[in-house]
Design a protein around this motif. Sequence first.
Motif, mmCIF file in Angstrom:
data_model
loop_
_atom_site.group_PDB
_atom_site.id
_atom_site.type_symbol
_atom_site.label_atom_id
_atom_site.label_comp_id
_atom_site.label_asym_id
_atom_site.label_seq_id
_atom_site.Cartn_x
_atom_site.Cartn_y
_atom_site.Cartn_z
ATOM 1 N N LEU A 6 0.830 -1.188 0.000
ATOM 2 C CA LEU A 6 0.000 0.000 0.000
ATOM 3 C C LEU A 6 0.863 1.235 0.000
ATOM 4 N N ASP A 7 0.302 2.319 -0.494
ATOM 5 C CA ASP A 7 0.961 3.616 -0.472
ATOM 6 C C ASP A 7 0.819 4.182 0.932
ATOM 7 N N ALA A 8 1.951 4.445 1.592
ATOM 8 C CA ALA A 8 1.915 4.909 2.978
ATOM 9 C C ALA A 8 1.175 6.231 3.115
ATOM 10 N N ARG A 9 1.097 7.021 2.048
ATOM 11 C CA ARG A 9 0.404 8.301 2.112
ATOM 12 C C ARG A 9 -1.083 8.126 2.349
ATOM 13 N N THR A 10 -1.614 6.942 1.977
ATOM 14 C CA THR A 10 -3.043 6.711 2.174
ATOM 15 C C THR A 10 -3.391 6.440 3.632
ATOM 16 N N VAL A 11 -2.370 6.221 4.472
ATOM 17 C CA VAL A 11 -2.613 6.049 5.907
ATOM 18 C C VAL A 11 -1.956 7.191 6.696
ATOM 19 N N GLY A 12 -1.747 8.307 6.010
ATOM 20 C CA GLY A 12 -1.305 9.516 6.692
ATOM 21 C C GLY A 12 0.184 9.678 6.871
ATOM 22 N N VAL A 13 0.999 8.846 6.235
ATOM 23 C CA VAL A 13 2.456 8.943 6.353
ATOM 24 C C VAL A 13 2.997 9.611 5.099
ATOM 25 N N LYS A 14 3.663 10.750 5.263
ATOM 26 C CA LYS A 14 3.992 11.593 4.116
ATOM 27 C C LYS A 14 5.429 11.496 3.646
ATOM 28 N N ASP A 15 6.355 11.043 4.491
ATOM 29 C CA ASP A 15 7.756 11.023 4.082
ATOM 30 C C ASP A 15 8.451 9.824 4.722
ATOM 31 N N PRO A 16 9.626 9.421 4.184
ATOM 32 C CA PRO A 16 10.326 8.248 4.712
ATOM 33 C C PRO A 16 10.681 8.360 6.181
ATOM 34 N N GLU A 17 11.022 9.555 6.649
ATOM 35 C CA GLU A 17 11.378 9.715 8.060
ATOM 36 C C GLU A 17 10.189 9.330 8.953
ATOM 37 N N ALA A 18 9.003 9.793 8.585
ATOM 38 C CA ALA A 18 7.811 9.449 9.359
ATOM 39 C C ALA A 18 7.487 7.967 9.233
ATOM 40 N N LEU A 19 7.724 7.408 8.049
ATOM 41 C CA LEU A 19 7.471 5.978 7.849
ATOM 42 C C LEU A 19 8.358 5.143 8.759
ATOM 43 N N PHE A 20 9.646 5.472 8.808
ATOM 44 C CA PHE A 20 10.584 4.690 9.604
ATOM 45 C C PHE A 20 10.418 4.934 11.101
ATOM 46 N N ALA A 21 9.888 6.107 11.458
ATOM 47 C CA ALA A 21 9.694 6.423 12.878
ATOM 48 C C ALA A 21 8.342 5.947 13.390
ATOM 49 N N GLY A 22 7.474 5.506 12.479
ATOM 50 C CA GLY A 22 6.133 5.084 12.881
ATOM 51 C C GLY A 22 6.186 3.988 13.930
#
Length: 336
Positions: free
Chosen positions: A183-199
């Motif tokens: 899935l595209d992480a932006r569809t669950v509110g994650v906008k950039d790789p830093e936020a993705l990895f810190a989730g």
Amino acid sequence: MIAHLAYAAGSPCPTLVLDADAVPQDDGSLLEYLAGVRRRLEATGNAQVLKIALVRPSRHPMFDLEYRFVQALPDAVHSFDLRGSCGHSILSSAVVAERVGMLPRLSVGSRVRVKVLNNGDSVVCEVDAVDRDTARFTVHFVPPEAIPVTDLLITGEPRTTIAVDGELAQVSLVSSGNAYAFLDARTVGVKDPEALFAGGEALFGTLTRIRAAVTSHLGWPAGGAFPKIAALLPVDEGRIAARAISVPSWHPTIALTGAVCLGSAVQIPGTVPWQVAQELGCPDGLEIITPGGRTAVTAAVQNTDGVAALSWASVDHKRVTFQGPLSLDPPAPATL
């Protein structure tokens, strides 16, 4: 019985490698035996080992090893998933097989041809470097014949809409190496790789619920290891950020089979990975950026009579460390 442990860098845990000829051959007895193996792992401080590989020399002239993967599930010692495969465990098996005499000595340029009994995959482990306790490989997943990329779609469609928590989520369900939901992480509110990895727990919970909904949609057993799930984001040319869930937590990188599946999925028009790649103008090779490092994958697709088909997919720079033997026999009782 003596088993052996080996660890492929980037894997969530080491793999316990067993001689397939030394364990029960029917699934019922095998799983009962493996439950005992897990109790022994717990007793020796190795409860974190959730990957088990059963290997033997192949009787087929096209292969060197036969390999069967068993994913131990964390909910109970008798809980396992016999579907799917694990590329990191395949490499660990090749290293152990050499140590126990199932294979000739590994050397630079040598190739170990592995038949995966779980799903019929053919995997070639090409040795790039080797020393006393480690080996580095390039891994090639080679189907018997080129597969039309659309045949890799589990539901036959590039995107599937799933109801999750009263909302709709779009995922791409692809099976190459292993089954994945992308899935595209932006569809669950994650906008950039830093936020993705810190989730943290919130994002983990969201992806877990989406995976459960996908499993229900497919009619697959709840609580198993498959399909796996990964959230994606574009980074820059040729690079995609990925965050994946393993058993039972975040994957430190991405499964080797996950890299193969993602590399294949970017070749299928209309899928989430394809759309993310289109934003980047991805070349033939793809670099996957994860919290634990980078993984390079190349998927070779040929076009015949207007049909795009996957010929092979390769992942390079995979390092394996032999960790040594482990006795699965209970300790002898103390004597006076």
